[in-house]
Design an enzyme around this catalytic site. Sequence first.
Site, PDB file in Angstrom:
ATOM      1  N   ASP A  67     -64.893   8.095   0.257  1.00 48.54           N
ATOM      2  CA  ASP A  67     -64.302   9.406   0.461  1.00 48.54           C
ATOM      3  C   ASP A  67     -63.365   9.847  -0.669  1.00 48.54           C
ATOM      4  OD1 ASP A  67     -63.561  11.604   2.435  1.00 48.54           O
ATOM      5  OD2 ASP A  67     -61.579  10.714   2.143  1.00 48.54           O
ATOM      6  N   GLU A  99     -68.168  10.297  -2.895  1.00 47.58           N
ATOM      7  CA  GLU A  99     -67.999  11.710  -2.568  1.00 47.58           C
ATOM      8  C   GLU A  99     -67.081  12.351  -3.592  1.00 47.58           C
ATOM      9  OE1 GLU A  99     -66.088  14.856   0.596  1.00 47.58           O
ATOM     10  OE2 GLU A  99     -64.988  13.120  -0.114  1.00 47.58           O
TER      11      GLU A  99
END
Length: 604
Positions: free
Chosen positions: A245, A320
């Site tokens: 993330d 990401e």
Amino acid sequence: MVSFWKVVGITVGAILVVGAVVGSLTWGFLANRGPPPPELVPLDWWEHTVIYQIYPRSFKDSDGDGIGDLKGITTQLDHLVDIGIGAIWMSPIFVSPMVDFGYDISDFYNIHEEYGTMADFEELVHKAHNLGLKILLDYVPNHASDQSEYFKRSLAREPGYENFFVWADPKLNPNNISERLVPSNWISEFGGSVWEWSETRQQYYLHQFAKEQVDFNFRDPAVRAEMLNIMEYWFNKGADGYRVDAVAHLFEADPNDHGGVYPDEPLSGNMFLRPNETGYTTQEYTRHLIELYDVIYEWRNFSDSYKEQNKSDTKILLAEAYANITMTMLYYGDEAGRDGAHFPFNFELINSLSGKSSARDFVYVIKRWLTYMPAGRIANWVFGNHDQMRMPTRFRVNMVDGMNSLSMLLPGVAITYQGEEIGMRDGYVSWEDTVDVAACNQGNPDNYMQYSRDPARTPFHWDNTTSAGFSTNATTWLPIAQDYMEINLRKQQETERSHYKVYKSLVNLRKEPALSHGSYHLQALTESTFILIRHIITYDTYALLFNVGDVEDTVDLSTIALLRDPLTVHVSSIHSSRVNGDTVSRGGATLRAGEALVLRAPPT
Ligand SMILES: *[C@@H]1O[C@H](CO)[C@@H](O)[C@H](O)[C@H]1NC(C)=O
Ligand SMILES: *[C@@H]1O[C@H](CO)[C@@H](O)[C@H](O)[C@H]1NC(C)=O
Ligand SMILES: *[C@@H]1O[C@H](CO)[C@@H](O)[C@H](O)[C@H]1NC(C)=O
Ligand SMILES: *[C@@H]1O[C@H](CO)[C@@H](O)[C@H](O)[C@H]1NC(C)=O
Ligand SMILES: *[C@@H]1O[C@H](CO)[C@@H](O)[C@H](O)[C@H]1NC(C)=O
Ligand SMILES: *[C@@H]1O[C@H](CO)[C@@H](O)[C@H](O)[C@H]1NC(C)=O
Ligand SMILES: *[C@@H]1O[C@H](CO)[C@@H](O)[C@H](O)[C@H]1NC(C)=O
Ligand SMILES: [Ca+2]
Ligand SMILES: [Ca+2]
């Protein structure tokens, strides 16, 4: 020859030329027997898989509390096997106060109570593995919850934790020494300053997202070591990899490089933004800092070492990062030969295309990724996720099957966000029902929709019973989208033509050598229709013909040498007049608005 077939990412023209030369040489040599089939290099498990993103809170509720959970996922694994996907990525399932629904983790080593227990997790992994499904977890390295032990210890300046987070003294106003100023003008992704005052430490701490999501200090070796502990812990529990993330935010500018202060960012000049809104400043000191890539390469080294030592299957890392194309490609690895993520997510189809895009826009955006991608790397295609409007809402509802066809026919890994297989659209969520911190922080009843990610997170539509079969509870954590009576899995299983059935045939088609090992050829035929051809000598050729426009369109296929008669329809979008087995004339084919056809052509 070997690597030639494996490397699908190199320039189209080159592949076709080499393919043709190799093809004709072998033809001449073997005369009547035809060319031998090319060697199909075995692919590693992830290189051509379909990854299905589950948002655990909204997938399936097993105990009626209105919140999805791990047992719910375990009970629905049959659906995932049925549609043919290869791996599940679950958004965070770890202990969390849920300020950002799991992206604010307070205990990285345990399961969030609402989602179940460690035993539930182990059962899920065990059953999934027995069914041939890989499990990917969500790694949230940039920040921890302000309720985490790490933060409590750092607040108390416990030895070893003192610099775990980014702490800074106030900036002083020379005209008024009793005034406390934030260290810099940096703005959080969710609005407001990144700096939050701590009475306890009499210092500011940095948070690039909500103030309850405290940024780790990646310049502290203890943080780096702890991150590897976390990764190893879940690898040992059977996780097959991680979606990583918010990596673009791992580092912020170092005061040591700026005369001992946190430097202000210049203003971006974007007049549509308020002074406390993300993007008002350039974010040059808070995103895409070059130091972060070393950390990514370190993690890859760790996952590769784990694989070697434990003789496990490859543990993949997916980054990401919403970054520009050059900074994105650097996540794959660097010129020095260091490997990074197995791939950074490709958000181009989200960022650069919409329902208004032309066929040329599609071709351009897809080729841009394949052109910039370093040789030997694996492409991937993201059509939606929990942070973006759902695919049919962003494009048009008559494009669902075409978009899923594109996802499955492009080279590399296909990524499906839960619900895309049945064409789920954004749900309506009123201001009163809004729970997303991004909308609550920055929005008001008039404008919250532009920030809210709730509409893409409403629960999955299993059937037309209470709460769409998601929960026995008529009240759910986010409301069920109103269209669930029309759009639900059960109905699509029972209907002769449905998005579900199209999706399933597409995934099944990926076993074809043309799709797993073939070259690609992509071309706009008209303003609104493009063709994507996947080709490998001696095997059937497959082509996607997709009218992305909103009016009927007629195309001529007669000049496309790779397509030989007869062209038969293998998959067609549900509103198409054509059914499987129909033939399509190369001389002229008319497609309705949004119509997509996957055609099969004989080998060349
Ligand atoms: C039903 O869900 C709502 C919202 O999540 C929750 O407040 C309520 O307690 C649930 N009811 C039961 C019986 O669990
Ligand atoms: C100096 O700053 C303090 C704290 O913000 C404020 O209360 C005070 O009024 C300021 N003094 C002057 C002279 O502006
Ligand atoms: C940003 O400023 C607006 C007023 O201009 C305010 O309503 C909003 O709450 C502020 N947001 C944050 C996160 O500080
Ligand atoms: C993987 O290897 C490490 C270090 O050798 C070991 O501690 C761990 O138990 C192994 N895990 C599994 C699942 O075999
Ligand atoms: C990890 O990095 C070390 C040090 O650079 C190197 O010796 C080792 O070969 C690397 N391991 C893998 C699996 O890449
Ligand atoms: C991408 O961003 C980097 C750093 O943020 C910048 O140096 C580079 O010029 C940008 N490249 C493109 C193609 O925009
Ligand atoms: C609900 O779904 C069932 C099974 O698909 C179907 O038979 C029934 O007609 C549906 N009810 C309504 C009101 O659509
Ligand atoms: Ca539940
Ligand atoms: Ca950070």
